[in-house]
Design a protein around this motif. Sequence first.
Motif: not given
Length: 203
Positions: A50-51, A174-177, A186-188
């Motif tokens: 992850v970025s 996408k972790r937000s999903d 800030l963290i990808g």
Amino acid sequence: MKSLLIPGLALTLALGGAAQAQTPASHDPASVQAGTYAVDPGHTQVGWRVSHMGFSNYVGGFSDVSGNLVLDPKNPAAAKLSVKIPVASVTTTSAKLTGELKGDQWLDAGKFPDMTFVSTKVASAGKDKAKVTGDLTLHGVTKPVTLDVTFIGAGTNPLNKKYTIGFAATGTLKRSDYGVKTYLPLIGDDLHLAIEGAFERQD
């Protein structure tokens, strides 16, 4: 001098014989034996990336993977894959971060102990490649994910004598999903997976 040379020669011959007895894995997908396979947890690795604030890519991993694969090289589209990954097995190079990732601000391993992937479609993408689509469940949310899979090799493991096949796979979600939104952006958001899987034939 003779007494020293003879044991040395015997050892060399023994090691040479053992090496000759080992057959290299085949890299031809058509050579794979049909059957039901189980994940070899000791030789299966799930890595993630992850970025980190756009400065670098932070990497970590999961272990203790379990699961099954049903495969027939004559009908690869009918293959079935089911995998379970204990979320609490997450690791990084920072003990503090590893603990935080297991907590309720991130993966919440106590409430959602497992990440799972169950295939729904397998499509050939070349002689030794496939796109495997399935339902990935993480943090209590299930979404479709497609993995790009490459066949690595197959053959009898010379140590435990078990017929083994191996694959490499990559995919992005996408972790937000999945409701994991801590420190966005800030963290990808894109979580890149890199999987090295080994499977042992069960029948």
